[in-house]
Write an enzyme that holds these catalytic residues in place. Sequence first.
Site, PDB file in Angstrom:
ATOM      1  N   LYS A  13     -55.607  40.440 -11.738  1.00 44.15           N
ATOM      2  CA  LYS A  13     -54.451  40.187 -10.863  1.00 44.15           C
ATOM      3  C   LYS A  13     -53.655  41.471 -10.623  1.00 44.15           C
ATOM      4  O   LYS A  13     -53.298  41.783  -9.502  1.00 44.15           O
ATOM      5  CB  LYS A  13     -53.513  39.140 -11.496  1.00 44.15           C
ATOM      6  CG  LYS A  13     -54.167  37.810 -11.819  1.00 44.15           C
ATOM      7  CD  LYS A  13     -53.167  36.800 -12.368  1.00 44.15           C
ATOM      8  CE  LYS A  13     -52.592  37.149 -13.730  1.00 44.15           C
ATOM      9  NZ  LYS A  13     -53.551  37.072 -14.841  1.00 44.15           N
ATOM     10  N   ARG A  88     -46.478  30.419 -14.403  1.00 44.73           N
ATOM     11  CA  ARG A  88     -47.496  30.154 -15.427  1.00 44.73           C
ATOM     12  C   ARG A  88     -47.412  28.738 -15.958  1.00 44.73           C
ATOM     13  O   ARG A  88     -48.241  28.346 -16.782  1.00 44.73           O
ATOM     14  CB  ARG A  88     -47.297  31.105 -16.592  1.00 44.73           C
ATOM     15  CG  ARG A  88     -48.215  32.326 -16.589  1.00 44.73           C
ATOM     16  CD  ARG A  88     -47.768  33.195 -17.729  1.00 44.73           C
ATOM     17  NE  ARG A  88     -48.751  34.054 -18.291  1.00 44.73           N
ATOM     18  CZ  ARG A  88     -48.878  35.354 -17.992  1.00 44.73           C
ATOM     19  NH1 ARG A  88     -48.135  35.897 -17.071  1.00 44.73           N
ATOM     20  NH2 ARG A  88     -49.764  36.088 -18.625  1.00 44.73           N
ATOM     21  N   ARG A 127     -59.830  46.887 -22.257  1.00 43.25           N
ATOM     22  CA  ARG A 127     -58.460  47.286 -21.926  1.00 43.25           C
ATOM     23  C   ARG A 127     -57.702  47.710 -23.187  1.00 43.25           C
ATOM     24  O   ARG A 127     -56.852  48.586 -23.161  1.00 43.25           O
ATOM     25  CB  ARG A 127     -57.753  46.107 -21.254  1.00 43.25           C
ATOM     26  CG  ARG A 127     -56.351  46.424 -20.809  1.00 43.25           C
ATOM     27  CD  ARG A 127     -55.852  45.403 -19.819  1.00 43.25           C
ATOM     28  NE  ARG A 127     -55.262  44.260 -20.466  1.00 43.25           N
ATOM     29  CZ  ARG A 127     -54.792  43.201 -19.816  1.00 43.25           C
ATOM     30  NH1 ARG A 127     -54.869  43.135 -18.512  1.00 43.25           N
ATOM     31  NH2 ARG A 127     -54.243  42.206 -20.458  1.00 43.25           N
ATOM     32  N   ARG A 133     -51.868  47.504 -25.569  1.00 43.64           N
ATOM     33  CA  ARG A 133     -50.840  46.469 -25.506  1.00 43.64           C
ATOM     34  C   ARG A 133     -50.791  45.723 -26.817  1.00 43.64           C
ATOM     35  O   ARG A 133     -51.823  45.450 -27.429  1.00 43.64           O
ATOM     36  CB  ARG A 133     -51.167  45.487 -24.370  1.00 43.64           C
ATOM     37  CG  ARG A 133     -50.633  45.949 -23.036  1.00 43.64           C
ATOM     38  CD  ARG A 133     -51.116  45.084 -21.907  1.00 43.64           C
ATOM     39  NE  ARG A 133     -50.858  43.657 -22.070  1.00 43.64           N
ATOM     40  CZ  ARG A 133     -50.856  42.784 -21.072  1.00 43.64           C
ATOM     41  NH1 ARG A 133     -51.054  43.214 -19.845  1.00 43.64           N
ATOM     42  NH2 ARG A 133     -50.650  41.509 -21.284  1.00 43.64           N
ATOM     43  N   ARG A 144     -53.814  33.656 -25.736  1.00 43.01           N
ATOM     44  CA  ARG A 144     -53.462  33.746 -24.309  1.00 43.01           C
ATOM     45  C   ARG A 144     -54.434  32.942 -23.459  1.00 43.01           C
ATOM     46  O   ARG A 144     -54.028  32.320 -22.471  1.00 43.01           O
ATOM     47  CB  ARG A 144     -53.427  35.216 -23.872  1.00 43.01           C
ATOM     48  CG  ARG A 144     -52.155  35.918 -24.369  1.00 43.01           C
ATOM     49  CD  ARG A 144     -52.326  37.407 -24.497  1.00 43.01           C
ATOM     50  NE  ARG A 144     -52.540  38.059 -23.215  1.00 43.01           N
ATOM     51  CZ  ARG A 144     -53.197  39.211 -23.067  1.00 43.01           C
ATOM     52  NH1 ARG A 144     -53.732  39.816 -24.114  1.00 43.01           N
ATOM     53  NH2 ARG A 144     -53.322  39.737 -21.884  1.00 43.01           N
TER      54      ARG A 144
END
Length: 187
Positions: A13, A88, A127, A133, A144
């Site tokens: 996204k 969300r 990632r 992160r 998640r």
Amino acid sequence: MRLILLGPPGAGKGTQAQRLVAKHGLVQLSTGEMLRAAAEAGTPLGVHAREMMARGELVPDDMVVAIVSARIDEPDARRGFILDGFPRTLAQAEALERLLKDLGQDLDRVIFFDVPEAELLRRLAARRQVERRADDTDEAIKNRLRVYAAQTAPLLDYYRNHSLLVTVPGVGTVEAIGEAVRRALGR
Ligand code: AMP
């Protein structure tokens, strides 16, 4: 143009939002980015959100709705925006609908990036090496994906019923997916 980019974590996204920003001069409203910036800056909101984010849980609806409603009303967002990571939950989608109604604005499209779970896991692991992160740990990633399936996936039906949903296969090169997005927007 007012768009929502919908999809699980790792669906691309953010990457596609950035392409649309460059191409159409739209404003990207990423609640994840805004919350990370608040956490970094140590604002009360950021401090409150930090732990929930690190665990891969959603922060409370009223908190994100407040952030979005303030941001969406700023002059640069009047010409159009891309929501990336919001809504969300159904409650957020309904709050957004009320918000836009008050502003006399309509959504143009909701683009859903369809990506198989094995590919999501591969991307999120990759990632992790680059972005570092706090929520790219194995445990948070699993959470998640669970949270997405339970709380966010029901938005597909919601936006299908509003005749706004278009599905784009989110697998392939960034350019090929970008091309599919362009077609989905009819441009
Ligand atoms: P993202 O960068 O979109 O993956 O968001 C990172 C984290 O920020 C999420 O796992 C949530 O903890 C929080 N977050 C971002 N957007 C929302 C939202 N719309 N509602 C609730 N929590 C959010």
